[in-house]
Design an enzyme around this catalytic site. Structure first.
Site, PDB file in Angstrom:
ATOM      1  CB  THR A 195      -0.931   0.018   1.227  1.00 48.77           C
ATOM      2  OG1 THR A 195      -1.751  -1.164   1.213  1.00 48.77           O
ATOM      3  CG2 THR A 195      -1.840   1.247   1.200  1.00 48.77           C
ATOM      4  CE  LYS A 205       1.848   2.236   4.924  1.00 42.78           C
ATOM      5  NZ  LYS A 205       1.035   1.967   3.703  1.00 42.78           N
ATOM      6  CE  LYS A 251      -4.530  -1.840   1.873  1.00 44.79           C
ATOM      7  NZ  LYS A 251      -5.083  -2.746   2.899  1.00 44.79           N
TER       8      LYS A 251
END
Length: 276
Positions: free
Chosen positions: A96, A244, A172
């Site tokens: 990711t 993140k 995602k």
């Protein structure tokens, strides 16, 4: 299946995914910054290598499952990696990372005549072990077709978001953002219920079996209910992922010139909340 598939990044997620590839009959050549993490795979026949480039084989497939943009770029731009992958090689990126980084790396692969497919996954390490990951993909049709048998060996379902690199990663990032907002809502609800004499575990058992039956409620709901008084977003396992991915969501919102007040609030909460 005799030509080794490269697999770079065998932490908790990557190791479980690589193990399923071995079970499916693939031969692996694995690299991890902490070499010892590869030992369980080596015991099952995988070859451990000392540099990322050594995981690649000309014209073949290499999979990456690493922590963030910087780690992915370091691998792709490391000495000899692109040359060894070569013309016709396929890089299946399952980390990711920022959609912008993914597009830059796809362009970089084009320069060498190799292919790049992004394939981020939904699911914790336990789901990876059980081959229950949901996988989103984006990239050229031919490259995705070539990657499908590998993806089938690692997940329970694949969702194709077209040829535009970055599309699967946006999905995602959105999915993770929705999960984080659900977690924060459960934390606040469990604390309020407990302060009003309700057992949070009993409440979440009822809610996760009726109105909110998704895994985020069923799995994280139990953890949150048990620790209702102490747990925060910062206190979640692997809370760095929350930091993140909220950052990635905010970055895309700014680039798309769309409002994201809840993302800003979550970012403030995780930045300011002390760890329990």
């Amino acid at each position: 299946m005799t030509t080794p598939i490269g697999f770079i990044g065998v932490g908790n997620m990557g190791q479980a995914m690589a193990l399923n590839l071995i079970k499916a009959g693939y031969t692996l050549r694995v690299y991890n910054r902490t070499a010892g993490r590869a030992e369980p795979l080596v015991a099952l026949g995988a070859e451990s290598v000392s540099r990322p480039s050594e995981a690649a084989t000309k014209g073949n497939i290499v999979i990456t499952m690493v922590t963030d943009d910087s780690a992915l770029e370091d691998i792709v731009r490391s000495e000899g990696f692109m040359e060894r992958l070569g013309r016709g090689g396929l890089h299946l990126s399952m980390s990711t990372v920022s959609p912008a980084t993914s597009r830059q790396l796809a362009d970089f692969h084009d320069e060498y005549g190799s292919h790049y497919v992004e394939a981020p996954v939904f699911g914790p390490p336990e789901a990876a072990t059980a081959r229950k990951l949901w996988i989103c993909i984006a990239g050229s049709k031919e490259a995705k077709k070539r990657a499908l048998p590998l993806l089938d060996a690692m997940g329970q379902g694949i969702f194709d978001f077209g040829e535009r690199i970055g599309s699967a990663l946006i999905v995602k990032i959105c999915g993770n953002f929705i999960s984080f907002t659900a977690m924060e809502a459960m934390m606040e609800a469990c604390r309020m219920a407990q302060k009003n004499g309700i057992n949070p575990s009993e409440m979440m058992e009822m809610l996760s079996r009726t109105m909110f039956t998704a895994p985020v409620y069923q799995n994280f709901g139990k953890l949150i209910a048990i620790n209702a008084e102490q747990i925060t977003l910062q206190g979640l396992p692997n809370s760095w992922i929350v930091v993140k991915d909220i950052g990635l969501f905010k970055e895309r919102a700014v680039m798309a010139e769309t409002e994201a007040p809840l993302a800003n609030l979550l970012n403030d909460l995780i930045s300011e909340s002390p760890s329990p």
